[in-house]
Design a protein around this motif. Structure first.
Motif, short mmCIF file in Angstrom:
data_model
loop_
_atom_site.label_atom_id
_atom_site.label_comp_id
_atom_site.label_asym_id
_atom_site.label_seq_id
_atom_site.Cartn_x
_atom_site.Cartn_y
_atom_site.Cartn_z
N HIS A 79 0.85 -1.20 0.00
CA HIS A 79 0.00 0.00 0.00
C HIS A 79 0.88 1.25 0.00
O HIS A 79 1.46 1.61 1.02
CB HIS A 79 -0.89 -0.03 1.26
N HIS A 81 1.51 5.37 -2.09
CA HIS A 81 1.08 6.43 -3.02
C HIS A 81 2.35 7.19 -3.42
O HIS A 81 2.49 8.38 -3.11
CB HIS A 81 0.15 7.43 -2.32
N ARG A 88 4.75 17.80 1.28
CA ARG A 88 3.79 18.71 1.92
C ARG A 88 4.20 19.02 3.36
O ARG A 88 3.41 18.90 4.29
CB ARG A 88 2.38 18.08 1.89
N TYR A 101 -5.58 16.72 10.63
CA TYR A 101 -5.54 16.31 9.21
C TYR A 101 -6.85 16.73 8.54
O TYR A 101 -6.84 17.28 7.43
CB TYR A 101 -5.34 14.79 9.13
N ILE A 111 -5.15 16.03 0.26
CA ILE A 111 -5.17 15.36 -1.04
C ILE A 111 -5.41 16.37 -2.17
O ILE A 111 -4.79 16.28 -3.24
CB ILE A 111 -6.25 14.26 -1.03
N TYR A 151 -4.17 11.20 -6.98
CA TYR A 151 -3.87 12.62 -6.85
C TYR A 151 -4.17 13.36 -8.15
O TYR A 151 -3.69 14.47 -8.37
CB TYR A 151 -2.41 12.85 -6.45
N HIS A 184 -10.39 9.12 -4.21
CA HIS A 184 -9.52 9.46 -3.07
C HIS A 184 -10.07 10.69 -2.36
O HIS A 184 -9.96 10.83 -1.16
CB HIS A 184 -8.10 9.71 -3.60
N PHE A 221 -11.41 5.72 -0.87
CA PHE A 221 -11.16 6.22 0.49
C PHE A 221 -12.52 6.38 1.15
O PHE A 221 -13.21 7.38 0.92
CB PHE A 221 -10.39 7.55 0.41
N HIS A 249 -9.34 1.82 1.37
CA HIS A 249 -9.01 2.59 2.56
C HIS A 249 -10.30 2.68 3.38
O HIS A 249 -11.29 3.27 2.91
CB HIS A 249 -8.66 4.03 2.20
N GLN A 252 -10.20 4.68 8.88
CA GLN A 252 -9.00 5.40 9.34
C GLN A 252 -9.38 6.31 10.51
O GLN A 252 -8.66 6.36 11.51
CB GLN A 252 -8.38 6.21 8.20
N HIS A 272 -5.89 0.32 6.58
CA HIS A 272 -5.93 1.33 7.68
C HIS A 272 -6.48 0.69 8.95
O HIS A 272 -5.74 0.22 9.77
CB HIS A 272 -6.72 2.60 7.33
N ASP A 323 2.21 2.82 3.41
CA ASP A 323 1.34 3.95 3.05
C ASP A 323 2.16 5.17 2.59
O ASP A 323 1.68 6.30 2.68
CB ASP A 323 0.44 4.34 4.25
N ASN A 325 3.26 8.27 1.36
CA ASN A 325 2.52 9.33 0.66
C ASN A 325 2.93 10.67 1.25
O ASN A 325 3.48 10.72 2.35
CB ASN A 325 1.00 9.09 0.78
N PRO A 326 2.67 11.78 0.54
CA PRO A 326 3.21 13.06 1.01
C PRO A 326 2.46 13.66 2.20
O PRO A 326 2.98 14.57 2.86
CB PRO A 326 3.04 13.98 -0.21
N GLY A 327 1.26 13.15 2.50
CA GLY A 327 0.46 13.77 3.55
C GLY A 327 0.57 13.10 4.91
O GLY A 327 0.80 13.76 5.93
N THR A 328 0.41 11.78 4.93
CA THR A 328 0.29 11.11 6.23
C THR A 328 1.42 10.13 6.52
O THR A 328 1.47 9.59 7.63
CB THR A 328 -1.05 10.34 6.32
O1 NIG Z 1 -3.62 6.52 3.09
N1 NIG Z 1 -6.15 8.12 3.69
C1 NIG Z 1 -6.11 8.50 2.54
N2 NIG Z 1 -5.03 8.59 1.77
C2 NIG Z 1 -3.71 8.67 2.24
C3 NIG Z 1 -3.34 10.06 2.58
C4 NIG Z 1 -3.24 10.88 1.38
C5 NIG Z 1 -2.74 12.29 1.56
O2 NIG Z 1 -2.93 12.94 2.62
O3 NIG Z 1 -2.15 12.75 0.59
C6 NIG Z 1 -3.50 7.71 3.38
O4 NIG Z 1 -3.24 8.05 4.55
#
Ligand code: NIG
Ligand code: FE
Length: 413
Positions: A79, A81, A88, A101, A111, A151, A184, A221, A249, A252, A272, A323, A325-328
């Motif tokens: 898993h 992204h 970010r 978040y 996102i 994205y 997403h 998601f 997903h 969460q 998640h 997981d 990814n740029p956010g979490t």
């Molecule tokens: O798996 N939960 C949703 N998607 C991603 C986060 C994506 C983002 O913040 O860019 C995740 O945590």
């Protein structure tokens, strides 16, 4: 000559003469098969045999002395992204100031922030960046990976992401699986028309992605401020019509019935699961659906961890993934995921290794190929420097313990 003989292996983990398939669950996850003082032979990219040093074959092989290190199958990261346009870290700073978040996402961060950047970025540039991330995780022991779209959030940008993933698949030294995650987030153009966007996914984005062989799976998601269980079901149903199975997903932040919807749609995995009820666990057990836990996301968000201990004690099998990814979870370091699994979710080191190897392979339907050291399976391996025990791996969470990577039976440099 395509033969590599590895000798001097202190412990060969996941030694599996029978070629096990299917995931390990419940109490089985505690027992990690091991062979002490071993050799391992790779031929034409595959594992050809292994045994105790006393039975080491003679011959004109390429040789690699493991120097008393341990050998494990590569991690299977089911898993991620990793195709994204920009990091970010400003959101990271906002969270330090106290925003959540969800609050950042509601302000157009999260996102949607990534989607704005990705839509503008040419395919080649996205590819170059993602390849760099992929090669970084290969060096950290990942030997197969799943990568999601999600994205883009327009037909052209989602397909662009999937094309980047296809190029990664063609050029990466490890197997790559692609997942369509058009669901997403709701793109701004559809803020007042949720049904319109789900229709667009079901009628246009998904059929073309599947038709052109750009995706292996479909993801949604499912979350309060994102997509609802009924919307997820519609998308998963469409996935089946076009030959794409669901990997979703869900749970969460809230338990909204996403697990039950995924079960009804025979999803391969539910990922998640930070927030689950006893009923959710019972339903997963009854359905035989595989949970994929992603502890670096709650680590990074300072959130609740999935109740892995309760799940495994109830008899479930779980997989672990990054997981990335740029956010979490701006990290694909699977060894750190194992450390979090042990320290924060009370998984035993042996359980964590199962979760990141054979169970991860099951989450990508690659268990025939990867996840254990079995004759005929792909020779994707990691060799550690000498370590005192398997528990040392998640224990020494800041050390780079993997010294050599073998991919398709070749030393990867
Ligand atoms: O798996 N939960 C949703 N998607 C991603 C986060 C994506 C983002 O913040 O860019 C995740 O945590
Ligand atoms: Fe994710």
């Amino acid at each position: 000559m395509a033969e590599l003989l590895i000798t001097g292996i202190r412990r060969l983990w996941q030694a599996d003469p029978e070629g096990r398939m299917g995931w390990q669950a419940g109490a089985e996850m505690r027992e990690l098969p091991v062979l002490h003082n071993a050799w391992l032979l790779c031929r034409e990219g595959r594992i050809a045999g292994f045994g105790p040093m006393a039975t080491c074959p003679e011959g004109d092989f390429h040789r690699l002395d493991a120097g008393g290190g341990d050998v494990l199958p590569s991690w299977v990261d089911s898993h991620t992204h990793i195709v994204y346009a920009r990091s970010r870290e400003e959101e990271f700073c906002h969270r330090i100031e106290g925003l959540t978040y969800a609050e950042i996402a509601a302000k157009g961060g999260g996102i949607l922030n990534s989607a704005t950047r990705l839509r503008e970025m040419p395919e080649d540039e996205l590819f170059e960046q993602a390849l760099e991330r992929l090669l970084e995780v290969v060096r950290m022991g990942t030997g197969a990976i799943e990568i999601k779209s999600g994205y883009g959030l327009t037909p052209e940008s989602e397909w662009k992401m999937l094309k980047v993933i296809r190029r990664l698949r063609d050029q990466a030294p490890i197997p790559v699986r692609a997942t369509l995650l058009a669901a997403h987030a709701l793109p701004p153009e559809y803020r007042e028309d949720r049904k319109g966007y789900v229709d667009l996914i079901v009628n246009e984005i998904l059929p073309r992605a599947a038709g052109e062989g750009l995706a292996d799976y479909v993801d949604v998601f499912c979350e309060k401020a994102f997509f609802q269980p009924d919307e997820m079901e519609r998308i998963l149903e469409a996935g089946w019509r076009h030959g794409l199975r669901g990997k979703v997903h869900t749970n969460q932040f809230y338990s909204l019935g996403g697990i039950q919807a995924a079960i009804r749609q025979r999803a391969l995995s539910v990922d998640h699961l930070e927030v689950v009820t006893e009923e959710d666990i019972r339903d997963l057990l009854e359905a035989g659906t595989l949970p994929v836990l992603l502890p670096s996301a709650p680590f990074f968000l300072k959130d609740t961890y999935p109740p892995a201990r309760r799940m495994i004690d109830a008899g479930l099998g779980v997989a672990l993934a990054s997981d990335f990814n740029p956010g979490t979870s701006p990290s694909g370091r699977m060894s750190f995921v194992l450390s979090l699994a042990c320290t924060q979710m009370r998984m035993r080191p042996e359980e964590a290794v199962h979760a990141a190897t054979i169970n991860g392979a099951c989450a990508l339907e690659l268990d025939r190929e990867l996840g254990t050291i079995a004759p005929g399976k792909r020779a994707n391996l990691q060799i550690t420097r000498p370590i005192p025990s398997i528990a040392y791996l998640p224990y020494a969470f800041g050390s780079d313990l993997v010294e050599t990577i073998v991919l398709d039976g070749n030393i990867y440099t």
